[in-house]
Design a protein around this motif. Sequence first.
Motif, short mmCIF file in Angstrom:
data_model
loop_
_atom_site.label_atom_id
_atom_site.label_comp_id
_atom_site.label_asym_id
_atom_site.label_seq_id
_atom_site.Cartn_x
_atom_site.Cartn_y
_atom_site.Cartn_z
N GLN A 47 0.85 -0.83 -0.27
CA GLN A 47 -0.24 -0.29 0.11
C GLN A 47 1.02 0.75 0.18
OE1 GLN A 47 -3.40 0.04 -0.58
NE2 GLN A 47 -3.02 -1.81 -0.37
N VAL A 48 -0.08 2.51 0.19
CA VAL A 48 0.78 3.49 -0.08
C VAL A 48 1.24 4.02 1.34
CG1 VAL A 48 0.37 6.82 -0.68
CG2 VAL A 48 -0.36 4.48 -2.69
N VAL A 49 2.31 4.32 1.71
CA VAL A 49 2.88 5.04 2.52
C VAL A 49 2.03 6.13 3.21
CG1 VAL A 49 4.61 5.67 4.33
CG2 VAL A 49 4.72 3.76 2.58
N GLU A 50 1.74 6.54 4.14
CA GLU A 50 0.80 7.72 4.48
C GLU A 50 2.39 9.07 5.22
OE1 GLU A 50 -1.57 7.05 7.93
OE2 GLU A 50 -2.72 5.78 7.31
N ASP A 51 2.36 10.15 4.83
CA ASP A 51 3.17 11.25 5.48
C ASP A 51 3.24 10.87 7.01
OD1 ASP A 51 2.67 12.23 2.75
OD2 ASP A 51 1.52 13.97 3.23
N THR A 52 2.66 10.79 7.59
CA THR A 52 3.40 9.90 8.80
C THR A 52 4.28 9.14 9.07
OG1 THR A 52 0.82 11.39 9.91
CG2 THR A 52 2.17 10.00 11.56
N MET A 53 3.54 7.96 8.48
CA MET A 53 4.35 6.77 7.97
C MET A 53 6.28 6.81 7.29
SD MET A 53 4.01 2.95 8.31
CE MET A 53 4.04 2.72 5.83
N LYS A 54 5.68 7.96 6.34
CA LYS A 54 6.88 7.94 5.87
C LYS A 54 8.12 9.12 7.05
CE LYS A 54 5.25 8.67 0.93
NZ LYS A 54 4.61 9.52 0.12
N ARG A 55 7.46 9.95 7.66
CA ARG A 55 8.20 11.13 8.44
C ARG A 55 8.69 9.96 10.04
NH1 ARG A 55 4.56 14.61 8.31
NH2 ARG A 55 2.51 13.97 10.18
N ASP A 56 7.79 8.72 10.03
CA ASP A 56 8.63 7.78 10.80
C ASP A 56 10.06 6.82 10.03
OD1 ASP A 56 7.52 8.82 12.91
OD2 ASP A 56 5.51 7.31 12.87
N ILE A 57 9.80 6.60 9.41
CA ILE A 57 10.78 5.75 8.43
C ILE A 57 11.78 7.00 8.09
CG2 ILE A 57 11.02 4.80 6.00
CD1 ILE A 57 8.43 3.96 6.39
N GLU A 58 11.91 7.67 7.73
CA GLU A 58 12.81 8.46 7.85
C GLU A 58 13.99 8.89 9.45
OE1 GLU A 58 10.77 11.73 5.68
OE2 GLU A 58 10.84 10.83 3.66
#
Length: 91
Positions: A47-58
């Motif tokens: 699935q497409v990653v939400e912005d909040t999750m993208k920040r947590d990954i980064e």
Amino acid sequence: LSTIRNRLDSVDLYVVDLIMPGMGGMRFVDELRKIRPEAKVLISSGQVVEDTMKRDIENGKLAFVKKPWDVDEILQAVRNVLEHPSSSAAR
């Protein structure tokens, strides 16, 4: 989550799909972080990653491996997460 509360030290890595019955993967991760803030988490999803999750990954709070993955790819992601203090090693 109740199992996690009863066995706080017995799990080294949580592998979570974003699409899970009931609460869903991100809600599970949010609840897990309340119980074990230091938990190592590897998200696996197509699935497409939400912005909040993208920040947590980064920021190294979560690791991510995109589906479909092959055995070598998931093994490398698991190895990276377990070997590094920050989960960001597996992206």
